[in-house]
Design an enzyme around this catalytic site. Structure first.
Site, mmCIF file in Angstrom:
data_model
loop_
_atom_site.group_PDB
_atom_site.id
_atom_site.type_symbol
_atom_site.label_atom_id
_atom_site.label_comp_id
_atom_site.label_asym_id
_atom_site.label_seq_id
_atom_site.Cartn_x
_atom_site.Cartn_y
_atom_site.Cartn_z
ATOM 1 N N ARG A 166 4.710 -9.633 5.215
ATOM 2 C CA ARG A 166 4.760 -8.948 3.834
ATOM 3 C C ARG A 166 5.532 -9.624 2.823
ATOM 4 N NH1 ARG A 166 7.919 -4.031 6.122
ATOM 5 N NH2 ARG A 166 7.868 -3.088 4.128
ATOM 6 N N ARG A 196 16.217 0.330 8.231
ATOM 7 C CA ARG A 196 15.686 1.397 7.544
ATOM 8 C C ARG A 196 15.002 2.503 8.580
ATOM 9 N NH1 ARG A 196 10.860 0.892 3.372
ATOM 10 N NH2 ARG A 196 9.877 -0.531 5.057
ATOM 11 N N ARG A 243 -0.714 -4.037 -6.542
ATOM 12 C CA ARG A 243 -0.255 -5.255 -5.665
ATOM 13 C C ARG A 243 -0.919 -6.632 -6.019
ATOM 14 N NH1 ARG A 243 2.542 -1.728 -1.765
ATOM 15 N NH2 ARG A 243 3.673 -3.289 -0.251
ATOM 16 N N LYS A 296 11.691 0.969 -4.094
ATOM 17 C CA LYS A 296 11.017 1.551 -4.841
ATOM 18 C C LYS A 296 10.754 2.765 -4.597
ATOM 19 C CE LYS A 296 7.576 -1.393 -3.697
ATOM 20 N NZ LYS A 296 8.345 -2.131 -2.685
ATOM 21 N N ARG A 325 9.361 2.215 10.975
ATOM 22 C CA ARG A 325 7.990 1.650 10.649
ATOM 23 C C ARG A 325 7.582 0.526 11.542
ATOM 24 N NH1 ARG A 325 7.420 1.666 4.168
ATOM 25 N NH2 ARG A 325 6.353 -0.294 4.850
HETATM 26 P P1 AP5 Z 1 12.691 1.601 0.320
HETATM 27 O O1 AP5 Z 1 12.984 2.516 -0.877
HETATM 28 O O2 AP5 Z 1 12.235 2.118 1.338
HETATM 29 O O3 AP5 Z 1 12.034 0.305 -0.167
HETATM 30 P P2 AP5 Z 1 10.753 0.093 -0.779
HETATM 31 O O4 AP5 Z 1 10.631 -0.683 -1.719
HETATM 32 O O5 AP5 Z 1 9.939 1.257 -0.993
HETATM 33 O O6 AP5 Z 1 10.133 -0.443 0.509
HETATM 34 P P3 AP5 Z 1 8.772 -0.646 1.385
HETATM 35 O O7 AP5 Z 1 8.801 -1.400 2.392
HETATM 36 O O8 AP5 Z 1 8.293 0.973 1.488
HETATM 37 O O9 AP5 Z 1 7.666 -1.267 0.362
HETATM 38 P P4 AP5 Z 1 6.560 -1.986 0.760
HETATM 39 O O10 AP5 Z 1 5.893 -2.297 -0.570
HETATM 40 O O11 AP5 Z 1 6.608 -3.031 1.532
HETATM 41 O O12 AP5 Z 1 5.771 -0.835 1.563
HETATM 42 P P5 AP5 Z 1 4.389 0.132 1.542
HETATM 43 O O13 AP5 Z 1 4.954 1.358 1.922
HETATM 44 O O14 AP5 Z 1 4.268 0.309 0.002
HETATM 45 O O15 AP5 Z 1 14.273 0.899 0.611
HETATM 46 C C1 AP5 Z 1 14.310 0.018 1.754
HETATM 47 C C2 AP5 Z 1 15.494 0.237 2.534
HETATM 48 O O16 AP5 Z 1 16.654 -0.139 1.934
HETATM 49 C C3 AP5 Z 1 15.806 1.755 3.044
HETATM 50 O O17 AP5 Z 1 16.426 1.709 4.415
HETATM 51 C C4 AP5 Z 1 16.677 2.448 1.938
HETATM 52 O O18 AP5 Z 1 17.582 3.289 2.364
HETATM 53 C C5 AP5 Z 1 17.509 1.294 1.568
HETATM 54 N N1 AP5 Z 1 17.808 0.912 0.050
HETATM 55 C C6 AP5 Z 1 17.188 1.120 -0.834
HETATM 56 N N2 AP5 Z 1 17.602 0.923 -2.137
HETATM 57 C C7 AP5 Z 1 18.953 0.355 -1.676
HETATM 58 C C8 AP5 Z 1 20.255 -0.206 -2.390
HETATM 59 N N3 AP5 Z 1 20.308 -0.220 -3.859
HETATM 60 N N4 AP5 Z 1 21.336 -0.580 -1.611
HETATM 61 C C9 AP5 Z 1 21.274 -0.628 -0.404
HETATM 62 N N5 AP5 Z 1 20.071 -0.225 0.593
HETATM 63 C C10 AP5 Z 1 19.038 0.626 -0.284
HETATM 64 O O19 AP5 Z 1 3.261 -0.615 1.961
HETATM 65 C C11 AP5 Z 1 3.141 -0.679 3.435
HETATM 66 C C12 AP5 Z 1 1.882 -1.331 3.594
HETATM 67 O O20 AP5 Z 1 0.658 -0.590 3.088
HETATM 68 C C13 AP5 Z 1 1.650 -2.741 2.805
HETATM 69 O O21 AP5 Z 1 2.158 -3.834 3.617
HETATM 70 C C14 AP5 Z 1 0.031 -2.826 3.024
HETATM 71 O O22 AP5 Z 1 -0.480 -3.107 4.309
HETATM 72 C C15 AP5 Z 1 -0.380 -1.417 2.721
HETATM 73 N N6 AP5 Z 1 -0.523 -1.190 1.276
HETATM 74 C C16 AP5 Z 1 0.334 -0.234 0.632
HETATM 75 N N7 AP5 Z 1 -0.034 -0.368 -0.856
HETATM 76 C C17 AP5 Z 1 -1.040 -1.510 -1.006
HETATM 77 C C18 AP5 Z 1 -1.687 -1.796 -2.028
HETATM 78 N N8 AP5 Z 1 -1.518 -1.533 -3.161
HETATM 79 N N9 AP5 Z 1 -2.564 -2.829 -1.737
HETATM 80 C C19 AP5 Z 1 -2.785 -3.320 -0.431
HETATM 81 N N10 AP5 Z 1 -2.214 -2.806 0.462
HETATM 82 C C20 AP5 Z 1 -1.255 -1.929 0.200
#
Ligand code: AP5
Length: 215
Positions: free
Chosen positions: A172, A127, A88, A13, A161
């Site tokens: 997660r 990552r 979410r 994402k 991270r």
């Molecule tokens: P990346 O683009 O980083 O993936 P992502 O989907 O953004 O993953 P996140 O881990 O950031 O999502 P998340 O939803 O768990 O975390 P968030 O920060 O929102 O890609 C991942 C890896 O793969 C990278 O190394 C990239 O280079 C590689 N990659 C990408 N595309 C690829 C492809 N096509 N092929 C190969 N490799 C690829 O949330 C973190 C925490 O915040 C949550 O756990 C929670 O505690 C809190 N939080 C955030 N939002 C909320 C909410 N709305 N409600 C409650 N808690 C929340």
């Protein structure tokens, strides 16, 4: 244009949101990045959510709803935004609908990025991210053009991270299955949801999303 990128942890994402932001002049609203900035600053919100995030649990809905409501009201969001990490939960999706309705705005697309769990583990395991702008990189699939320097903002603060440790990743995934997947029927019923193959390489995923946005 207002869109949501949906998908499990590591689906890509953030990677795709950064590309869309640059290509379309949209604003990326990444709730994970906003919360990590609060943690890094040590402010009261950051102190409250640090442990929750590191363990891989979701932060309470009220915190996220207030955060997004104040953010989408800012002038830079008027020409369109990409929600990355929100909503979410069903209450977050309902609150988003209410806030858009109150502003006379709507969602144009909800893009679901589908990726196998084994591939997600591999992606999160390799990552690292930019500590300044949140851009994601991968040890094998997506290295910065210049070693140790963020392609997007030039920062050299590249970090791993805390919530990418295996025990937090498992929590997660469970949060995604139990709390986030239930919002999919909500968007399917409203006709804005499109699934794409998030297993493809990064450029191909971008092409698939662009095809959805062009419809
Ligand atoms: P990346 O683009 O980083 O993936 P992502 O989907 O953004 O993953 P996140 O881990 O950031 O999502 P998340 O939803 O768990 O975390 P968030 O920060 O929102 O890609 C991942 C890896 O793969 C990278 O190394 C990239 O280079 C590689 N990659 C990408 N595309 C690829 C492809 N096509 N092929 C190969 N490799 C690829 O949330 C973190 C925490 O915040 C949550 O756990 C929670 O505690 C809190 N939080 C955030 N939002 C909320 C909410 N709305 N409600 C409650 N808690 C929340």
């Amino acid at each position: 244009m207002n869109l949501i990128l949906l998908g499990p942890p590591g689906a890509g994402k953030g990677t795709q949101a950064k590309r869309l932001e640059q290509a379309h002049g949209l604003v990326q609203l990444a709730t994970g990045d906003m919360l990590r900035a609060a943690v890094a600053s040590g402010n009261p919100l950051g102190q409250r959510v640090k442990g929750i995030m590191e363990a891989g649990h979701l932060v309470p809905d009220a915190v996220l709803i207030e955060m997004i409501e104040s953010r989408i009201g800012q002038p830079d969001c008027a020409s369109g935004f990409i929600l990355d990490g929100f909503p979410r939960t069903v209450p977050q999706a309902e609150a988003l609908d209410a806030m858009l309705k109150a502003r006379g705005q709507k969602l144009d697309h909800v893009v679901l990025m589908e990726v196998d769990e084994a591939a997600l583990v591999d992606r999160l395991g390799g990552r690292f991210s930019c500590g300044a702008c949140g851009a994601s990189y991968h040890e094998r699939y997506n290295r910065p053009k210049v070693e140790g320097v963020c392609d997007i903002c030039g920062s050299t603060n590249l970090i791993y991270r805390a919530d990418d440790r295996p025990e937090s990743v498992a929590t997660r995934f469970a949060a995604y299955r139990n709390q986030t997947a239930p919002i999919l029927p909500y968007y399917k019923d409203s006709g804005v949801l499109t699934s794409i193959d998030g297993m493809a390489d990064i450029d191909e995923v971008t092409r698939q999303i662009e095809a959805v946005l062009a419809r």
